[in-house]
Motif scaffolding. Structure first.
Motif, mmCIF file in Angstrom:
data_model
loop_
_atom_site.group_PDB
_atom_site.id
_atom_site.type_symbol
_atom_site.label_atom_id
_atom_site.label_comp_id
_atom_site.label_asym_id
_atom_site.label_seq_id
_atom_site.Cartn_x
_atom_site.Cartn_y
_atom_site.Cartn_z
ATOM 1 N N GLY A 39 0.792 -1.223 0.000
ATOM 2 C CA GLY A 39 0.000 0.000 0.000
ATOM 3 C C GLY A 39 0.825 1.275 0.000
ATOM 4 O O GLY A 39 0.309 2.357 0.285
ATOM 5 N N MET A 40 2.113 1.157 -0.338
ATOM 6 C CA MET A 40 3.014 2.310 -0.316
ATOM 7 C C MET A 40 3.073 2.967 -1.693
ATOM 8 O O MET A 40 3.332 2.309 -2.702
ATOM 9 C CB MET A 40 4.418 1.872 0.094
ATOM 10 C CG MET A 40 4.497 1.235 1.467
ATOM 11 S SD MET A 40 4.347 2.435 2.797
ATOM 12 C CE MET A 40 6.002 3.137 2.777
ATOM 13 N N THR A 41 2.826 4.257 -1.727
ATOM 14 C CA THR A 41 3.025 5.044 -2.942
ATOM 15 C C THR A 41 4.432 5.650 -2.893
ATOM 16 O O THR A 41 5.079 5.645 -1.837
ATOM 17 C CB THR A 41 1.997 6.180 -3.039
ATOM 18 O OG1 THR A 41 2.212 7.086 -1.943
ATOM 19 C CG2 THR A 41 0.576 5.647 -3.002
ATOM 20 N N PRO A 42 4.916 6.183 -4.004
ATOM 21 C CA PRO A 42 6.218 6.856 -3.957
ATOM 22 C C PRO A 42 6.300 7.932 -2.874
ATOM 23 O O PRO A 42 7.340 8.092 -2.230
ATOM 24 C CB PRO A 42 6.340 7.457 -5.362
ATOM 25 C CG PRO A 42 5.626 6.468 -6.226
ATOM 26 C CD PRO A 42 4.435 6.047 -5.403
ATOM 27 N N LEU A 43 5.200 8.652 -2.646
ATOM 28 C CA LEU A 43 5.217 9.698 -1.628
ATOM 29 C C LEU A 43 5.366 9.127 -0.226
ATOM 30 O O LEU A 43 6.146 9.645 0.585
ATOM 31 C CB LEU A 43 3.942 10.542 -1.713
ATOM 32 C CG LEU A 43 3.803 11.661 -0.673
ATOM 33 C CD1 LEU A 43 5.000 12.593 -0.721
ATOM 34 C CD2 LEU A 43 2.516 12.443 -0.891
ATOM 35 N N THR A 44 4.644 8.062 0.086
ATOM 36 C CA THR A 44 4.764 7.493 1.431
ATOM 37 C C THR A 44 6.130 6.842 1.633
ATOM 38 O O THR A 44 6.678 6.865 2.739
ATOM 39 C CB THR A 44 3.641 6.472 1.699
ATOM 40 O OG1 THR A 44 3.588 5.516 0.623
ATOM 41 C CG2 THR A 44 2.299 7.161 1.800
ATOM 42 N N ILE A 45 6.699 6.285 0.568
ATOM 43 C CA ILE A 45 8.064 5.748 0.659
ATOM 44 C C ILE A 45 9.051 6.879 0.919
ATOM 45 O O ILE A 45 9.929 6.787 1.779
ATOM 46 C CB ILE A 45 8.442 5.004 -0.638
ATOM 47 C CG1 ILE A 45 7.610 3.727 -0.780
ATOM 48 C CG2 ILE A 45 9.935 4.653 -0.647
ATOM 49 C CD1 ILE A 45 7.790 3.028 -2.113
ATOM 50 N N ALA A 46 8.897 7.970 0.169
ATOM 51 C CA ALA A 46 9.803 9.111 0.327
ATOM 52 C C ALA A 46 9.710 9.707 1.722
ATOM 53 O O ALA A 46 10.714 10.131 2.299
ATOM 54 C CB ALA A 46 9.484 10.174 -0.722
ATOM 55 N N ALA A 47 8.508 9.740 2.280
ATOM 56 C CA ALA A 47 8.317 10.330 3.607
ATOM 57 C C ALA A 47 9.018 9.525 4.691
ATOM 58 O O ALA A 47 9.457 10.076 5.702
ATOM 59 C CB ALA A 47 6.831 10.429 3.916
ATOM 60 N N LYS A 48 9.151 8.218 4.478
ATOM 61 C CA LYS A 48 9.708 7.353 5.518
ATOM 62 C C LYS A 48 11.188 7.030 5.333
ATOM 63 O O LYS A 48 11.890 6.759 6.305
ATOM 64 C CB LYS A 48 8.923 6.037 5.568
ATOM 65 C CG LYS A 48 7.494 6.194 6.059
ATOM 66 C CD LYS A 48 6.818 4.832 6.209
ATOM 67 C CE LYS A 48 5.414 4.980 6.785
ATOM 68 N NZ LYS A 48 4.753 3.667 6.989
ATOM 69 N N HIS A 49 11.660 7.043 4.087
ATOM 70 C CA HIS A 49 12.974 6.455 3.839
ATOM 71 C C HIS A 49 13.988 7.351 3.146
ATOM 72 O O HIS A 49 15.079 6.882 2.819
ATOM 73 C CB HIS A 49 12.812 5.181 2.992
ATOM 74 C CG HIS A 49 11.939 4.144 3.612
ATOM 75 N ND1 HIS A 49 12.255 3.497 4.783
ATOM 76 C CD2 HIS A 49 10.743 3.649 3.222
ATOM 77 C CE1 HIS A 49 11.298 2.643 5.090
ATOM 78 N NE2 HIS A 49 10.366 2.717 4.161
ATOM 79 N N THR A 50 13.678 8.604 2.878
ATOM 80 C CA THR A 50 14.601 9.393 2.071
ATOM 81 C C THR A 50 14.991 10.707 2.733
ATOM 82 O O THR A 50 14.463 11.095 3.768
ATOM 83 C CB THR A 50 13.988 9.723 0.693
ATOM 84 O OG1 THR A 50 12.874 10.617 0.876
ATOM 85 C CG2 THR A 50 13.495 8.473 -0.007
ATOM 86 N N SER A 51 15.922 11.388 2.069
ATOM 87 C CA SER A 51 16.365 12.697 2.531
ATOM 88 C C SER A 51 15.257 13.725 2.344
ATOM 89 O O SER A 51 14.281 13.498 1.624
ATOM 90 C CB SER A 51 17.592 13.141 1.730
ATOM 91 O OG SER A 51 17.237 13.356 0.375
ATOM 92 N N THR A 52 15.431 14.854 2.983
ATOM 93 C CA THR A 52 14.448 15.929 2.864
ATOM 94 C C THR A 52 14.296 16.392 1.421
ATOM 95 O O THR A 52 13.179 16.640 0.953
ATOM 96 C CB THR A 52 14.861 17.123 3.740
ATOM 97 O OG1 THR A 52 14.889 16.709 5.103
ATOM 98 C CG2 THR A 52 13.883 18.273 3.591
ATOM 99 N N ASP A 53 15.406 16.507 0.689
ATOM 100 C CA ASP A 53 15.344 16.984 -0.692
ATOM 101 C C ASP A 53 14.495 16.065 -1.565
ATOM 102 O O ASP A 53 13.675 16.532 -2.362
ATOM 103 C CB ASP A 53 16.756 17.094 -1.283
ATOM 104 C CG ASP A 53 17.535 18.264 -0.719
ATOM 105 O OD1 ASP A 53 16.896 19.141 -0.112
ATOM 106 O OD2 ASP A 53 18.763 18.302 -0.876
ATOM 107 N N VAL A 54 14.703 14.759 -1.424
ATOM 108 C CA VAL A 54 13.916 13.805 -2.210
ATOM 109 C C VAL A 54 12.455 13.859 -1.785
ATOM 110 O O VAL A 54 11.544 13.879 -2.612
ATOM 111 C CB VAL A 54 14.471 12.374 -2.053
ATOM 112 C CG1 VAL A 54 13.533 11.354 -2.697
ATOM 113 C CG2 VAL A 54 15.852 12.271 -2.693
ATOM 114 N N MET A 55 12.229 13.888 -0.483
ATOM 115 C CA MET A 55 10.862 13.952 0.027
ATOM 116 C C MET A 55 10.132 15.178 -0.518
ATOM 117 O O MET A 55 8.986 15.100 -0.983
ATOM 118 C CB MET A 55 10.900 13.990 1.563
ATOM 119 C CG MET A 55 9.625 14.455 2.235
ATOM 120 S SD MET A 55 8.179 13.457 1.852
ATOM 121 C CE MET A 55 6.888 14.664 2.130
ATOM 122 N N MET A 56 10.783 16.331 -0.484
ATOM 123 C CA MET A 56 10.149 17.565 -0.932
ATOM 124 C C MET A 56 9.853 17.524 -2.429
ATOM 125 O O MET A 56 8.815 18.009 -2.883
ATOM 126 C CB MET A 56 11.043 18.760 -0.608
ATOM 127 C CG MET A 56 11.184 19.047 0.875
ATOM 128 S SD MET A 56 9.598 19.372 1.671
ATOM 129 C CE MET A 56 9.059 20.804 0.764
#
Length: 301
Positions: A224-241
């Motif tokens: 149930g993970m979208t790219p956004l939810t993955i980015a929010a949990k596992h990436t740097s701030t730049d990628v998340m933003m």
């Protein structure tokens, strides 16, 4: 006197001299000298940019820009200097400029950096790639940028990084069947190439892969993970933003009945925690989320 000062002195001294002579620069000459000096002080460069923000993207009379000057100059902390200049000149990494030692030849900053003999400043390479990832697709003759970096005895870290990002850029830019399947066909876990790149790659590669298939932003894997939810949990701030902005900009929310509260939580947490969040971006994204799922207003408690 002024040029010697910006090359060697701290911001207070340089600021005093500028006030004394009431100088108003019309191009980036003083900034180029400040950035390229081996005695460069980041605080002096920051002061010049704050005082004259409009000169960052204005070339000198001989066609030089600050970022190429940093790359080919003798300053330390080149990656930090480039980040600083990019905050005033966002197009600085994508602008062709005269090669400092090759006459009329024009190159992108990442190309220039890869050709610096013995370069060890990994942050410089990463900053330039993240700012303009398409630069990695350029070549010099038959050599790719990772091969150029290797030939110029850049560090192994730089070579391996460029080689890894080159594989992502190939998938994103090549229109063959193999690349198309990677971008659009889920694997056994239900994830697309974008899901996998987000969780472990540089911002530049995420940009390239995301732009190659924006529809992937709305796809959920079997968890149930979208790219956004993955980015929010596992990436740097730049990628998340970046993923955050792209998701809301293009309305790729996926199943909002299920994901609305998750996305709302991400927005609220990031807006509260991250200094880089622009308040207008936050308001616009929240507005777009509510427009996309107005029924949620009735269920929020």
């Amino acid at each position: 006197m002024l040029i010697r000062s910006v090359e060697r002195q701290g911001p207070k001294t340089v600021n005093y001299i500028l006030d004394l002579f009431r100088l108003v620069p019309t191009d980036s000459t003083i900034l180029v000298h400040a950035c390229s000096s081996k005695f460069c002080r980041i605080k002096t460069v920051a002061m010049l940019l704050t005082r004259y923000p409009g000169i960052a993207d204005v070339p000198t009379k001989d066609g030089m820009f600050p970022i190429p000057a940093i790359i080919s100059g003798g300053a330390n902390y080149k990656g930090d200097l480039v980040k600083l200049v990019l905050s005033y000149d966002p197009n600085g990494a994508s602008r062709l400029s005269r090669h400092p030692t090759a006459g009329r030849v024009k190159v992108l900053p990442l190309q220039l950096a890869c050709s610096q003999s013995g370069l060890t400043d990994f942050e410089l390479i990463k900053t330039l790639y993240d700012a303009h990832p398409k630069a990695i697709l350029t070549k010099r003759g038959e050599n790719s940028l990772d091969e150029i970096a290797k030939d110029c005895n850049c560090s192994k870290e730089i070579y391996r990084y460029l080689r890894a990002q080159a594989s992502h850029s190939y998938v994103a830019s090549t229109r063959d069947d193999f690349s198309r399947r990677l971008l659009t066909v889920p694997n056994e876990r239900g994830s697309l190439y974008l899901h996998r790149v987000i969780s472990g790659s540089s911002l530049g590669s995420v940009k390239l892969v995301c732009e190659a298939n924006l529809d992937a932003l709305a796809v959920e894997d079997i968890d149930g993970m979208t790219p956004l939810t993955i980015a929010a949990k596992h990436t740097s701030t730049d990628v998340m933003m970046y993923v955050w902005r792209k998701t809301f900009e293009h309305g790729k929310f996926g199943d909002l009945d299920k994901n609305f509260r998750v996305y709302l939580s991400i927005l609220l947490e990031r807006a509260d925690q991250e200094e880089g969040v622009n308040s207008l971006d936050y308001v616009n994204s929240l507005f777009q989320l509510l427009l996309a799922h107005p029924v949620a207003l009735e269920t929020l408690g």
